[in-house]
Scaffold this active site. Structure first.
Site, short mmCIF file in Angstrom:
data_model
loop_
_atom_site.label_atom_id
_atom_site.label_comp_id
_atom_site.label_asym_id
_atom_site.label_seq_id
_atom_site.Cartn_x
_atom_site.Cartn_y
_atom_site.Cartn_z
N GLY A 15 46.19 50.60 48.54
CA GLY A 15 45.72 51.94 48.25
C GLY A 15 44.34 51.93 47.64
N PHE A 17 42.70 53.37 44.18
CA PHE A 17 43.03 54.01 42.91
C PHE A 17 42.06 55.10 42.49
CE2 PHE A 17 41.49 49.65 41.45
CZ PHE A 17 40.18 50.02 41.26
N HIS A 35 37.67 46.94 33.22
CA HIS A 35 36.42 46.36 32.69
C HIS A 35 35.32 46.31 33.74
CE1 HIS A 35 36.88 41.78 33.68
NE2 HIS A 35 37.29 42.53 34.67
#
Length: 126
Positions: A15, A17, A35
């Site tokens: 997918g 995000f 990060h």
């Protein structure tokens, strides 16, 4: 996954995000993801996760958590410089994580030390 002993208990789904993640999962894991991104992009990722989560879901964030005291030695301090130089991201303190979680509709429930340079931040939807 066919040879994995937990294959009957988990699903791996590809997918993006930034746009959509499968809804209703028990656990979502972001390991060494946040990060890489600046605060606004992190909020987008976190909002996407929060929108897919139920009240019983948990989001586990596996990242370094820098100490609030800038003078404290931490293995992630050097990585923080690399992240700033190479990507738009950075390592964050616990307070900085809370500042990106709350606007995304998430609440930090617990922080677990792993005995390494990373911790696990367990989050729930607000």
């Amino acid at each position: 996954m066919a040879h994995c002993p937990v294959a009957d208990r988990c699903t791996t789904v590809a997918g993006n995000f930034f746009h959509d993640v499968p809804s209703g999962a028990d656990v979502y894991v972001l390991s060494h993801i946040l990060h890489d991104w600046d605060d606004e992009e992190c909020r987008t990722i976190l909002r996407t996760c929060a929108a897919a989560m139920t009240t019983a879901s948990r989001l586990l964030i596996v990242e370094a958590v820098l100490p609030d005291n800038d003078g404290t030695a931490h293995p992630a301090r050097m990585l923080d410089l690399v992240m700033l130089a190479v990507l738009a991201g950075r390592e964050r303190t616990l307070g900085e994580y809370q500042r990106i979680l709350h606007p995304a509709g998430l609440r930090l429930q617990r922080v677990s030390s792993t005995g390494s340079s990373v911790s696990v931040l367990e989050c729930v939807v607000v």
